[in-house]
Structures are given as structure tokens and as C-alpha cells.
Design an enzyme around this catalytic site. Sequence first.
Site, PDB file in Angstrom:
ATOM      1  N   CYS A   5       0.836  -1.212   0.000  1.00 28.21           N
ATOM      2  CA  CYS A   5       0.000   0.000   0.000  1.00 28.21           C
ATOM      3  C   CYS A   5       0.864   1.253   0.000  1.00 28.21           C
ATOM      4  O   CYS A   5       0.541   2.250  -0.662  1.00 28.21           O
ATOM      5  CB  CYS A   5      -0.913   0.025   1.218  1.00 28.21           C
TER       6      CYS A   5
ATOM      7  N   ARG B  32      -7.801  -4.241  -3.178  1.00 26.38           N
ATOM      8  CA  ARG B  32      -7.317  -3.117  -4.002  1.00 26.38           C
ATOM      9  C   ARG B  32      -8.282  -2.903  -5.163  1.00 26.38           C
ATOM     10  O   ARG B  32      -8.121  -3.484  -6.237  1.00 26.38           O
ATOM     11  CB  ARG B  32      -5.902  -3.402  -4.520  1.00 26.38           C
TER      12      ARG B  32
END
Length: 216
Positions: free
Chosen positions: A53, A130
Site C-alpha cells: 500500500c 485493491r
Amino acid sequence: MEELREEIISFPRVGEMAPSFEAVTTHGTLRLEDFKGSWLVLFSHPADFTPVCTTEFIAFSQAYPEFQKRGAELLGLSVDSVSSHIAWARNIQEKTGVKVPFPIIADLSKEVSIKYGMIHPGESKTETIRCVFIIDPDQVIRAILYYPLTTGRNISEILRIIDALQTTDKYGVATPANWQPGEKVIVPAPTTVEGAEERLKEGYECVDWYLCKKSV
Ligand code: BEZ
């Protein structure tokens, strides 16, 4: 859990209006409607202070001027708190020099995550995966991408999709596999026998009557 399952069944789909929301973000309370008139890339990540991330946030932040050139705003989301988002963004800036210039939703209640089908229990029962929702200025969902927890996103591909959609909207054409801006585009296939005959006389680059390309 049953409630979550019920909600997950009704994922938003391409071509539908983006579900409206009002959410707490690192830039204050924002509503979907605040982005009307701009392209919007709404994207979720699993958790703050995690390695993949972090690489994505650096990449999205560095590419922010490219999104702005296309009239597109970025809006991140995870189920972490605003304090966590702020601390993570400050940490990214302190350690890498990259400032996160866009807001991040703190979806502690999971209201937005559930509405957008961002939690895929096979990957994680508690975190958002995601997801990327590309939403046009009329707030129609034009593209959706899902990536697993372990694969960082390709930001160039997200920019390429925006370029392709904007080219489609401007010229009424489609774009071929691996298309990049500046390359030839696909002319819509003819729908009549006469149209098919005419097509071959129009000076397009054609493989056959149903697959013709032109420059725009
Ligand atoms: C990461 O960003 O590195 C990550 C987050 C959640 C699960 C797996 C990886």
C-alpha cells in the site's frame, strides 16, 4: 456477516451510476457529489502502514499531476481511522519526501466499502481489497479494477484507461488492445451490408470490414 454477504451480492457495475456517499476524509467530510464535473478515481487499499500500500500511495501521489492533466481527482479509502491516515501520510512524507496530495476516506463503519463491494471475504473478511472505480464527470462508473492484496497496482494502466475513455467520448471510437495515446483507434463496426461495403472504401487501415482503424 449475513448482512455483509447480502450487500456484497449487489456490487456496483460498469455503466451504472456510482453509489452516492458522504464520508469522513483526511480533507474533511466529502460527498460523491462534490466530484461532479470531474473524473474521479476512487480506490481502496487494505491497510495503512503496510508495504505494498505504501508503494502504491507513493506512486499515486507522484502521478497526481498526470491525473490532474486529465481532469481527474483521486480519492483513497480504507477502513482505518483519519488519525491513522494522517500519521501514515506524514510518515510517507518524512521517509520518502513524497506528499500525499489527495484525500483518503476513513471508512471505519465500512459503509462505503460495502456499498462499493470493496470487501471480498475470500481475500480478507475485514479489509478492503485493491479496488479502482473510474467514475466519469456525470458520475457513471466507467471502469472497475480489482487487484488481490499481494499485487500493487499499475498506475500507468489507470491513466491509460482514462485516456481511452476520454478518447472514446470525444471521437465515438473504441481503442484496441495495448492502445496508447497517439496510436490509431478502432472505428465502430458497420451495422448494415451497405455500411460494410462503404467501410472498405473510406481509406481506413482495415484487416477486414469489421476491423478498421484510423488516426484521431
Ligand atoms: C501490503 O500492503 O503490503 C499488504 C496489505 C495487506 C495484505 C497484504 C499486503
